[in-house]
Design a protein around this motif. Sequence first.
Motif, PDB file in Angstrom:
ATOM      1  N   THR A 158      71.562  59.514   2.929  1.00 37.85           N
ATOM      2  CA  THR A 158      70.364  59.594   3.778  1.00 37.85           C
ATOM      3  C   THR A 158      70.425  60.822   4.693  1.00 37.85           C
ATOM      4  OG1 THR A 158      70.167  57.188   3.758  1.00 37.85           O
ATOM      5  CG2 THR A 158      68.967  58.377   5.477  1.00 37.85           C
ATOM      6  N   ALA A 159      71.613  61.052   5.242  1.00 38.61           N
ATOM      7  CA  ALA A 159      71.774  62.206   6.125  1.00 38.61           C
ATOM      8  C   ALA A 159      71.577  63.512   5.367  1.00 38.61           C
ATOM      9  CB  ALA A 159      73.160  62.162   6.778  1.00 38.61           C
ATOM     10  N   ASN A 160      72.134  63.587   4.150  1.00 41.52           N
ATOM     11  CA  ASN A 160      71.971  64.796   3.341  1.00 41.52           C
ATOM     12  C   ASN A 160      70.512  65.014   2.967  1.00 41.52           C
ATOM     13  OD1 ASN A 160      74.680  65.480   3.359  1.00 41.52           O
ATOM     14  ND2 ASN A 160      75.149  64.306   1.493  1.00 41.52           N
ATOM     15  N   LYS A 161      69.835  63.905   2.610  1.00 44.04           N
ATOM     16  CA  LYS A 161      68.421  64.018   2.264  1.00 44.04           C
ATOM     17  C   LYS A 161      67.605  64.476   3.468  1.00 44.04           C
ATOM     18  CE  LYS A 161      64.526  61.564   0.235  1.00 44.04           C
ATOM     19  NZ  LYS A 161      64.014  60.281  -0.325  1.00 44.04           N
ATOM     20  N   ALA A 162      67.940  63.914   4.637  1.00 42.77           N
ATOM     21  CA  ALA A 162      67.224  64.309   5.848  1.00 42.77           C
ATOM     22  C   ALA A 162      67.468  65.782   6.155  1.00 42.77           C
ATOM     23  CB  ALA A 162      67.663  63.430   7.021  1.00 42.77           C
ATOM     24  N   ALA A 163      68.742  66.212   5.972  1.00 46.16           N
ATOM     25  CA  ALA A 163      69.071  67.615   6.226  1.00 46.16           C
ATOM     26  C   ALA A 163      68.335  68.524   5.249  1.00 46.16           C
ATOM     27  CB  ALA A 163      70.576  67.821   6.131  1.00 46.16           C
ATOM     28  N   TRP A 164      68.303  68.099   3.966  1.00 51.15           N
ATOM     29  CA  TRP A 164      67.588  68.896   2.965  1.00 51.15           C
ATOM     30  C   TRP A 164      66.105  68.990   3.290  1.00 51.15           C
ATOM     31  CZ3 TRP A 164      63.692  67.703  -0.560  1.00 51.15           C
ATOM     32  CH2 TRP A 164      63.469  68.659  -1.566  1.00 51.15           C
ATOM     33  N   SER A 165      65.524  67.846   3.678  1.00 53.21           N
ATOM     34  CA  SER A 165      64.105  67.833   4.044  1.00 53.21           C
ATOM     35  C   SER A 165      63.851  68.716   5.258  1.00 53.21           C
ATOM     36  CB  SER A 165      63.645  66.402   4.336  1.00 53.21           C
ATOM     37  OG  SER A 165      63.782  65.575   3.194  1.00 53.21           O
ATOM     38  N   ALA A 166      64.785  68.665   6.226  1.00 49.27           N
ATOM     39  CA  ALA A 166      64.636  69.503   7.419  1.00 49.27           C
ATOM     40  C   ALA A 166      64.712  70.976   7.059  1.00 49.27           C
ATOM     41  CB  ALA A 166      65.706  69.141   8.444  1.00 49.27           C
ATOM     42  N   ASN A 167      65.647  71.317   6.143  1.00 45.11           N
ATOM     43  CA  ASN A 167      65.775  72.703   5.711  1.00 45.11           C
ATOM     44  C   ASN A 167      64.519  73.168   4.989  1.00 45.11           C
ATOM     45  OD1 ASN A 167      68.353  73.034   6.773  1.00 45.11           O
ATOM     46  ND2 ASN A 167      69.381  72.400   4.872  1.00 45.11           N
ATOM     47  N   ARG A 168      64.003  72.300   4.117  1.00 45.50           N
ATOM     48  CA  ARG A 168      62.772  72.645   3.408  1.00 45.50           C
ATOM     49  C   ARG A 168      61.618  72.842   4.380  1.00 45.50           C
ATOM     50  NH1 ARG A 168      61.922  74.522  -1.348  1.00 45.50           N
ATOM     51  NH2 ARG A 168      60.115  73.192  -1.710  1.00 45.50           N
ATOM     52  N   ALA A 169      61.534  71.955   5.366  1.00 45.34           N
ATOM     53  CA  ALA A 169      60.470  72.077   6.364  1.00 45.34           C
ATOM     54  C   ALA A 169      60.637  73.363   7.153  1.00 45.34           C
ATOM     55  CB  ALA A 169      60.491  70.872   7.300  1.00 45.34           C
ATOM     56  N   ALA A 170      61.888  73.690   7.494  1.00 43.77           N
ATOM     57  CA  ALA A 170      62.151  74.920   8.242  1.00 43.77           C
ATOM     58  C   ALA A 170      61.784  76.142   7.407  1.00 43.77           C
ATOM     59  CB  ALA A 170      63.618  74.982   8.667  1.00 43.77           C
ATOM     60  N   GLU A 171      62.119  76.095   6.103  1.00 49.43           N
ATOM     61  CA  GLU A 171      61.772  77.203   5.219  1.00 49.43           C
ATOM     62  C   GLU A 171      60.268  77.378   5.118  1.00 49.43           C
ATOM     63  OE1 GLU A 171      63.646  76.312   1.542  1.00 49.43           O
ATOM     64  OE2 GLU A 171      65.685  76.808   2.235  1.00 49.43           O
ATOM     65  N   ARG A 172      59.547  76.239   4.987  1.00 46.57           N
ATOM     66  CA  ARG A 172      58.088  76.319   4.916  1.00 46.57           C
ATOM     67  C   ARG A 172      57.511  76.847   6.227  1.00 46.57           C
ATOM     68  NH1 ARG A 172      58.692  71.373   1.960  1.00 46.57           N
ATOM     69  NH2 ARG A 172      58.387  70.157   3.875  1.00 46.57           N
ATOM     70  N   ALA A 173      58.087  76.397   7.331  1.00 46.20           N
ATOM     71  CA  ALA A 173      57.607  76.864   8.637  1.00 46.20           C
ATOM     72  C   ALA A 173      57.862  78.357   8.791  1.00 46.20           C
ATOM     73  CB  ALA A 173      58.301  76.083   9.757  1.00 46.20           C
ATOM     74  N   ASN A 174      59.051  78.818   8.346  1.00 46.93           N
ATOM     75  CA  ASN A 174      59.365  80.242   8.436  1.00 46.93           C
ATOM     76  C   ASN A 174      58.444  81.063   7.540  1.00 46.93           C
ATOM     77  OD1 ASN A 174      61.445  79.864  10.268  1.00 46.93           O
ATOM     78  ND2 ASN A 174      63.026  79.708   8.690  1.00 46.93           N
ATOM     79  N   ALA A 175      58.189  80.538   6.321  1.00 45.38           N
ATOM     80  CA  ALA A 175      57.290  81.237   5.408  1.00 45.38           C
ATOM     81  C   ALA A 175      55.891  81.334   5.996  1.00 45.38           C
ATOM     82  CB  ALA A 175      57.260  80.531   4.054  1.00 45.38           C
ATOM     83  N   THR A 176      55.438  80.231   6.606  1.00 44.81           N
ATOM     84  CA  THR A 176      54.117  80.242   7.245  1.00 44.81           C
ATOM     85  C   THR A 176      54.074  81.220   8.404  1.00 44.81           C
ATOM     86  OG1 THR A 176      53.750  77.919   6.636  1.00 44.81           O
ATOM     87  CG2 THR A 176      52.392  78.820   8.411  1.00 44.81           C
ATOM     88  N   ALA A 177      55.141  81.210   9.209  1.00 47.39           N
ATOM     89  CA  ALA A 177      55.200  82.129  10.353  1.00 47.39           C
ATOM     90  C   ALA A 177      55.218  83.577   9.883  1.00 47.39           C
ATOM     91  CB  ALA A 177      56.442  81.829  11.194  1.00 47.39           C
ATOM     92  N   ASP A 178      55.972  83.849   8.792  1.00 48.72           N
ATOM     93  CA  ASP A 178      56.010  85.211   8.248  1.00 48.72           C
ATOM     94  C   ASP A 178      54.645  85.635   7.730  1.00 48.72           C
ATOM     95  OD1 ASP A 178      58.682  85.407   8.846  1.00 48.72           O
ATOM     96  OD2 ASP A 178      59.375  84.938   6.809  1.00 48.72           O
ATOM     97  N   ALA A 179      53.965  84.698   7.049  1.00 44.68           N
ATOM     98  CA  ALA A 179      52.641  85.012   6.517  1.00 44.68           C
ATOM     99  C   ALA A 179      51.653  85.290   7.646  1.00 44.68           C
ATOM    100  CB  ALA A 179      52.140  83.862   5.637  1.00 44.68           C
ATOM    101  N   VAL A 180      51.700  84.457   8.688  1.00 43.58           N
ATOM    102  CA  VAL A 180      50.815  84.665   9.843  1.00 43.58           C
ATOM    103  C   VAL A 180      51.121  86.002  10.511  1.00 43.58           C
ATOM    104  CG1 VAL A 180      50.213  83.820  12.147  1.00 43.58           C
ATOM    105  CG2 VAL A 180      50.421  82.213  10.239  1.00 43.58           C
TER     106      VAL A 180
END
Length: 208
Positions: free
Chosen positions: A24-46
Amino acid sequence: MNDVSWTDILSAITAVFALLIAWTANKAAWSANRAAERANATADAVARVERDRWHHEMIPQFDVTITRLGPGSNQASLMLTFEGPAALERLDEVELEIRDDGYTHGVGHVTEDYQRELANTIWGPYRFKPGIDGATGIGRTSPAVPVELGGWIKRALEESFPPSWTDRTYWHERYGNDSPVRLWVRCRRDGYQPWTLTYNVRVVDPQD
């Protein structure tokens, strides 16, 4: 089954729970990383959109005129005035280059002499006067100089010369009074992406 103690059972259950918690912790960490990557990609695009918008808003604005030195003269004067935008204030470098007419010339001719003369021909009515203001040998480019808002760049022009295989009368008919001088204006300012602007400027006679 009698050989299995409650201690062993509890240990096994604990191990299973530990595995579940770790998964569960690994899945949460993976999901957090994915969310962070998407947020960074969105921020870069903006940020990229914002940089492009700002770069577009800061496109240098010039008034460009070309005036013959007199009726029938084969020489002219180019005046480029930096008019805005006001927020830009100055340009570190402004380089001018005369463009060809946009047609393909010399197709099928492959001799070195022909190709050399072809490359040294400016396919248009005027060129920068060689040797004046640092203009290149064939008069295609004028070197980059800084200019402040409201400042100007003045350059001497003279009529271009046809290649050896072209009749001068035909050349004047092709690039006569109505043929514009086609320019690249390349601008640079520290902290900004470069700008490359195009102008088609008609040559006019001096006003009385």
